[in-house]
Motif scaffolding. Structure first.
Motif, short mmCIF file in Angstrom:
data_model
loop_
_atom_site.label_atom_id
_atom_site.label_comp_id
_atom_site.label_asym_id
_atom_site.label_seq_id
_atom_site.Cartn_x
_atom_site.Cartn_y
_atom_site.Cartn_z
N UNK A 192 0.64 -1.06 -0.09
CA UNK A 192 0.09 -0.07 -0.09
C UNK A 192 0.81 1.41 -0.06
N UNK A 193 1.74 1.50 0.66
CA UNK A 193 2.73 2.24 0.79
C UNK A 193 3.47 2.78 -0.72
N UNK A 194 3.77 1.54 -1.13
CA UNK A 194 4.18 1.82 -2.54
C UNK A 194 3.51 2.34 -3.41
N UNK A 195 2.28 1.83 -3.30
CA UNK A 195 1.13 2.28 -4.49
C UNK A 195 0.89 3.81 -4.07
N UNK A 196 0.84 4.08 -3.03
CA UNK A 196 0.61 5.71 -2.50
C UNK A 196 1.71 6.55 -2.90
N UNK A 197 2.87 6.09 -2.59
CA UNK A 197 4.05 6.76 -2.95
C UNK A 197 4.25 7.05 -4.55
N UNK A 198 3.77 6.08 -5.51
CA UNK A 198 3.96 6.08 -6.60
C UNK A 198 2.49 7.11 -7.46
N UNK A 199 2.08 7.90 -6.33
CA UNK A 199 0.99 8.75 -7.16
C UNK A 199 -0.13 8.43 -6.52
N UNK A 200 -0.53 8.02 -5.48
CA UNK A 200 -1.76 7.90 -4.88
C UNK A 200 -2.59 6.62 -5.57
N UNK A 201 -1.68 5.86 -6.09
CA UNK A 201 -2.43 4.43 -6.52
C UNK A 201 -2.80 3.62 -5.40
N UNK A 202 -3.55 2.63 -5.54
CA UNK A 202 -4.28 1.81 -4.65
C UNK A 202 -3.17 0.26 -4.84
N UNK A 203 -3.51 -0.56 -3.54
CA UNK A 203 -2.93 -1.72 -3.59
C UNK A 203 -3.23 -2.52 -4.91
N UNK A 204 -4.53 -2.52 -5.27
CA UNK A 204 -5.07 -3.27 -6.32
C UNK A 204 -4.43 -3.12 -7.76
N UNK A 205 -4.13 -1.69 -7.98
CA UNK A 205 -3.30 -1.31 -8.92
C UNK A 205 -1.96 -2.05 -9.15
N UNK A 206 -1.39 -1.97 -7.94
CA UNK A 206 0.07 -2.53 -7.52
C UNK A 206 -0.14 -3.79 -8.10
N UNK A 207 -1.21 -4.81 -7.75
CA UNK A 207 -1.22 -5.96 -8.09
C UNK A 207 -1.63 -6.25 -9.53
N UNK A 208 -2.04 -5.31 -10.25
CA UNK A 208 -2.15 -5.57 -11.57
C UNK A 208 -0.88 -5.66 -12.54
N UNK A 209 0.07 -5.13 -11.78
CA UNK A 209 1.48 -5.26 -12.53
C UNK A 209 2.35 -6.09 -11.78
N UNK A 210 2.26 -6.39 -10.42
CA UNK A 210 3.12 -7.48 -9.76
C UNK A 210 2.54 -8.41 -9.17
N UNK A 211 3.22 -9.61 -9.08
CA UNK A 211 2.34 -10.69 -8.22
C UNK A 211 2.67 -10.23 -6.56
#
Lengths: 191, 191
Positions: B31-50
């Motif tokens: 969640x922190x990574x997604x947030x830092x990447x420009x206010x993205x969500x965890x769900x967006x993260x998991x669309x790109x990485x397992x």
């Protein structure tokens, strides 16, 4: 000749290999392994191994030490590859032919699971690093040391794969020496 | 020249590297990574990485493909090592010098965590396997292919380590070519 009597650590490895083979790696619990190893407890298991996975890689430290010691003990005038060959002989000698079926089980269990394949690759890199460091201690320059170690460990794994085939009748020592010879010959054709 | 605009995947990688560097790999959440990447969500993260780990190894498939394609495209008369050299040139060209600091961060994060070191070893083995397969498709015998690929990947990693040093001023292409030349010379002294 006295029958081989496995100690507790070995009983745990044998039990784990049997269970992983019969019911799969993921489906097997540490408690089941301990129980199969002669009514032991989970606590006993964890005195020997950090987790379920490590039971399959118990040899890493011992194997690294065998390789490093044999490289150190090679005659002063030995070339890097001669020192590596001596180390492989020492390691191969620890795999008696009556344990070929364990090799086959180990190979099959690891091949069937990506986490285990990953760990196995790390073990292989660890053996290479140990042999590289031992060669460097002999004064072999670092690039030559790492190449010789890669070649040697590559030969050993190639040979182990052949040895673990139930249809194979040759010793691991023979197969390893042959593989090292073939890899050396291949190195001359890189261009 | 147009400013480099990272896409979502790249923003996630950059954010992860920053957070891992600042607060450690274990302490950082998806969640922190997604947030830092420009206010993205965890769900967006998991669309790109397992998972959290894979954000650091995103390059594996792309890098494998670059190596394999370049080996396939090498002239028919190229020796195995010449084909490998062409593949390394293609891979090195994708690492621009203004991203050297990312290489340094990546290297430091991986070095500090045994799980990541293990994964990195697996990635390296994957690159070697991809290049080996591509060489075999050219008709190079399997032992020669695997040796040439090992040598090449070894040269690339050695060079990457030097390139990622903030004090370094040379391109990854230059460093990789130099390392391959040194490894080739070392191969002649194995004995």
């Amino acid at each position: 000749m006295a029958r081989w009597e496995p100690n507790t650590r070995e009983r745990l490895v044998l039990a784990a290999l049997d269970l992983f083979t019969d019911q799969g790696y993921d489906a097997t619990t540490v408690s089941e392994i301990a129980e199969r190893a002669g009514g032991l407890t989970k606590m006993t298991f964890f005195r020997y191994f950090a987790d379920k996975r490590e039971v399959l890689f118990a040899g890493q430290e011992i194997h690294s030490r065998i390789l490093a010691d044999a490289v150190a003990a090679a005659p002063d005038q030995a070339t890097p590859l001669q020192a590596v060959a001596a180390a492989l002989d020492a390691l191969a000698a620890t795999f008696a032919d009556d344990r070929r079926d364990l090799g086959a089980k180990l190979r099959a269990v690891i091949a069937g699971n990506s986490e285990l394949r990953e760990r196995a690759t790390f073990k292989r890199a660890g053996l290479t690093a140990a042999m590289t460091a031992a060669l460097e201690k002999r004064g072999v320059p670092d690039m030559t040391a790492s190449l010789a170690a890669e070649l040697g460990v590559g030969a050993f794994y190639r040979a182990f794969d052949q040895w673990a085939d139930p249809a194979s009748e040759q010793t691991l020592t023979y197969l390893t020496r042959r593989a090292l010879g073939e890899l050396r010959a291949a190195a001359a054709t890189l261009g």
